[in-house]
Design an enzyme around this catalytic site. Structure first.
Site, PDB file in Angstrom:
ATOM      1  N   ASP A   5      75.469  71.632  68.082  1.00  0.00           N
ATOM      2  CA  ASP A   5      75.778  70.494  67.211  1.00  0.00           C
ATOM      3  C   ASP A   5      76.028  70.980  65.780  1.00  0.00           C
ATOM      4  OD1 ASP A   5      75.066  68.637  69.408  1.00  0.00           O
ATOM      5  OD2 ASP A   5      73.074  69.452  69.066  1.00  0.00           O
ATOM      6  N   HIS A  31      68.890  66.267  70.298  1.00  0.00           N
ATOM      7  CA  HIS A  31      70.202  66.692  70.799  1.00  0.00           C
ATOM      8  C   HIS A  31      70.712  65.601  71.734  1.00  0.00           C
ATOM      9  CE1 HIS A  31      73.526  68.793  72.562  1.00  0.00           C
ATOM     10  NE2 HIS A  31      72.998  68.619  73.757  1.00  0.00           N
TER      11      HIS A  31
HETATM   12  P1  NAX Z   1      75.471  73.686  85.638  1.00  0.00           P
HETATM   13  O1  NAX Z   1      75.131  72.531  86.503  1.00  0.00           O
HETATM   14  O2  NAX Z   1      76.795  74.357  85.769  1.00  0.00           O
HETATM   15  O3  NAX Z   1      74.364  74.833  85.855  1.00  0.00           O
HETATM   16  C1  NAX Z   1      73.012  74.539  85.885  1.00  0.00           C
HETATM   17  C2  NAX Z   1      72.377  75.551  86.823  1.00  0.00           C
HETATM   18  O4  NAX Z   1      70.978  75.371  86.770  1.00  0.00           O
HETATM   19  C3  NAX Z   1      72.808  75.384  88.277  1.00  0.00           C
HETATM   20  O5  NAX Z   1      73.339  76.602  88.762  1.00  0.00           O
HETATM   21  C4  NAX Z   1      71.502  75.004  88.981  1.00  0.00           C
HETATM   22  O6  NAX Z   1      71.419  75.541  90.290  1.00  0.00           O
HETATM   23  C5  NAX Z   1      70.476  75.628  88.040  1.00  0.00           C
HETATM   24  N1  NAX Z   1      69.139  75.070  88.191  1.00  0.00           N
HETATM   25  C6  NAX Z   1      68.765  73.806  88.474  1.00  0.00           C
HETATM   26  N2  NAX Z   1      67.436  73.719  88.590  1.00  0.00           N
HETATM   27  C7  NAX Z   1      66.950  74.938  88.354  1.00  0.00           C
HETATM   28  C8  NAX Z   1      65.640  75.482  88.344  1.00  0.00           C
HETATM   29  N3  NAX Z   1      64.566  74.730  88.625  1.00  0.00           N
HETATM   30  N4  NAX Z   1      65.494  76.790  88.060  1.00  0.00           N
HETATM   31  C9  NAX Z   1      66.559  77.565  87.826  1.00  0.00           C
HETATM   32  N5  NAX Z   1      67.830  77.111  87.848  1.00  0.00           N
HETATM   33  C10 NAX Z   1      68.015  75.816  88.096  1.00  0.00           C
HETATM   34  O7  NAX Z   1      75.204  73.215  84.162  1.00  0.00           O
HETATM   35  P2  NAX Z   1      75.672  73.878  82.785  1.00  0.00           P
HETATM   36  O8  NAX Z   1      76.983  73.335  82.413  1.00  0.00           O
HETATM   37  O9  NAX Z   1      75.498  75.347  82.860  1.00  0.00           O
HETATM   38  O10 NAX Z   1      74.615  73.243  81.787  1.00  0.00           O
HETATM   39  C11 NAX Z   1      73.252  73.582  81.850  1.00  0.00           C
HETATM   40  C12 NAX Z   1      72.429  72.623  81.015  1.00  0.00           C
HETATM   41  O11 NAX Z   1      72.810  72.715  79.649  1.00  0.00           O
HETATM   42  C13 NAX Z   1      72.612  71.161  81.394  1.00  0.00           C
HETATM   43  O12 NAX Z   1      71.343  70.524  81.387  1.00  0.00           O
HETATM   44  C14 NAX Z   1      73.446  70.613  80.255  1.00  0.00           C
HETATM   45  O13 NAX Z   1      73.258  69.236  80.065  1.00  0.00           O
HETATM   46  C15 NAX Z   1      72.919  71.413  79.103  1.00  0.00           C
HETATM   47  N6  NAX Z   1      73.741  71.479  77.892  1.00  0.00           N
HETATM   48  C16 NAX Z   1      73.090  71.526  76.710  1.00  0.00           C
HETATM   49  C17 NAX Z   1      73.756  71.648  75.512  1.00  0.00           C
HETATM   50  C18 NAX Z   1      73.011  71.731  74.232  1.00  0.00           C
HETATM   51  O14 NAX Z   1      73.671  71.824  73.196  1.00  0.00           O
HETATM   52  N7  NAX Z   1      71.685  71.706  74.192  1.00  0.00           N
HETATM   53  C19 NAX Z   1      75.234  71.652  75.475  1.00  0.00           C
HETATM   54  C20 NAX Z   1      75.861  72.039  76.760  1.00  0.00           C
HETATM   55  C21 NAX Z   1      75.189  71.507  77.997  1.00  0.00           C
HETATM   56  O15 NAX Z   1      75.624  70.190  78.204  1.00  0.00           O
END
Ligand code: NAX
Length: 328
Positions: free
Chosen positions: A159, A187
């Protein structure tokens, strides 16, 4: 060269992971002289995909990449880690209420908090990117009573970077000339990007802009809704920029923020700026040697006060919800 640093990444087979791992392995975080040991956590069904990512990491032949270990057991993967980047989270899917989302993520972040508490290195730092990031960090922190609370942060650096980029585009300034940007609060769409203390080549940014209407009706909503705009355009949520911000945040935390500048990080409030103690809320912070300090003494006018309060109220609601769910 120095001794290797162990860095855990969760959700390593996800979109953000695919951008993040290669930058970590190539030295973007610790520089060219510090070997990095990657410890990658995924859920069992994603381990095969993660093996493919590790093949690609191998194929890069990064001189700074010392070793890679993958697995689905946080107690193994977090063993001895100096830095844990908690990226993996349960996304909100159709029909899911906010309570369901908090509960699903609560299960993940209670388990990971407990595992970190058990097995991480004494100097561990934990950065949470997975959403809802602030509250996930709060859950992990509360489930890791032996790790000092200040070791947990949540990511608002994306952000912060988005706000710098928008301000640069508006004023024609270079991003490198912009300093003292602040993101306050959660966030989420309630976040408050604040340019009243920001500077452009040493001049007050709000004065350079000279247009309160733009700040209110353009800048703030554009920054706060940027994630949705990227989904709309790209058909997928921001990943490379989120990975880049995750690196920026961790790098500055470990190696220090720039002189005469600060960064935005969501950290456990000490009550500064009227944010209730213990909430993980974004503040302007300076960092040095793995410690952060909230910038004190900024004047908060009525406009800013109302926006900070609204975002902090949302954080308090999330905290109350996860308290009721018994997660903290
Ligand atoms: P993806 O869905 O592509 O990847 C997430 C991964 O986490 C998947 O491979 C899944 O298998 C894995 N996962 C789920 N549960 C798990 C666990 N218990 N232990 C280990 N791995 C686990 O999501 P992606 O686009 O990579 O985003 C990841 C996270 O970042 C999401 O929650 C998203 O909302 C968040 N974001 C946060 C941002 C921020 O600025 N704070 C911005 C970008 C993003 O939206």
């Amino acid at each position: 060269s120095t001794s290797p640093v162990k860095v855990a990444v969760t959700g390593a087979a996800g979109q953000i992971g695919y951008s993040l791992l290669f930058r970590l392995a190539s030295g973007s975080l610790l520089g060219p002289d510090t070997p990095i040991q990657l410890r990658l956590l995924e859920i069992t069904p994603a381990l095969k995909a993660l093996e493919g990512v590790v093949m690609e990491l191998d194929d890069c032949a990064f001189p700074t990449l010392d070793s890679v270990e993958i697995g689905d057991d946080p107690n193994h993967i977090f063993d001895g880690v100096n830095l844990a980047l908690l990226v993996g989270a349960r996304p909100r899917t159709k029909g899911m209420e906010r309570g369901d989302l908090l509960e699903a993520n609560g299960a993940i972040f209670t388990a990971q908090g407990k595992a970190l508490n058990e097995v991480a290195a004494d100097d561990v730092r934990i950065g949470v990117t997975g959403n809802p990031a602030n509250t996930n960090a709060l859950i992990a922190m509360k489930n890791a009573p032996n790790i000092p609370a200040e070791r947990f942060t949540a990511l608002t650096r994306l952000d912060h970077n988005r706000a710098i980029s928008q301000l640069a585009a508006k004023t024609g300034a270079k991003v490198a000339d912009i300093s003292k940007m602040t993101i306050w609060g959660n966030h989420s769409a309630t976040q408050y990007p604040d340019i009243f203390h920001a500077e452009i080549a040493g001049r007050n940014a709000a004065e350079v802009v000279g247009d309160q209407g733009w700040i209110e009706n353009d800048f703030i909503p554009t920054v706060a809704k940027r994630g949705a705009a990227i989904i709309e355009a790209r058909g997928a949520s921001s990943a490379a920029s989120a990975a880049s911000a995750t690196i920026d945040a961790a790098r500055d935390w470990l190696r220090g923020s720039a002189e005469n500048d600060w960064v935005s990080m969501a950290v456990a409030s000490d009550g500064s700026y009227g944010v209730p103690e213990g909430l993980i809320s974004s503040f302007p912070v300076t960092t040095k040697n793995g410690d952060w300090e909230i910038v004190q003494g900024l004047e908060i006018d009525e406009f800013s006060r109302a926006r900070i309060d609204a975002s902090v109220a949302e954080l308090a609601e999330e905290r109350d919800a996860v308290t009721q769910l018994g997660l903290i």
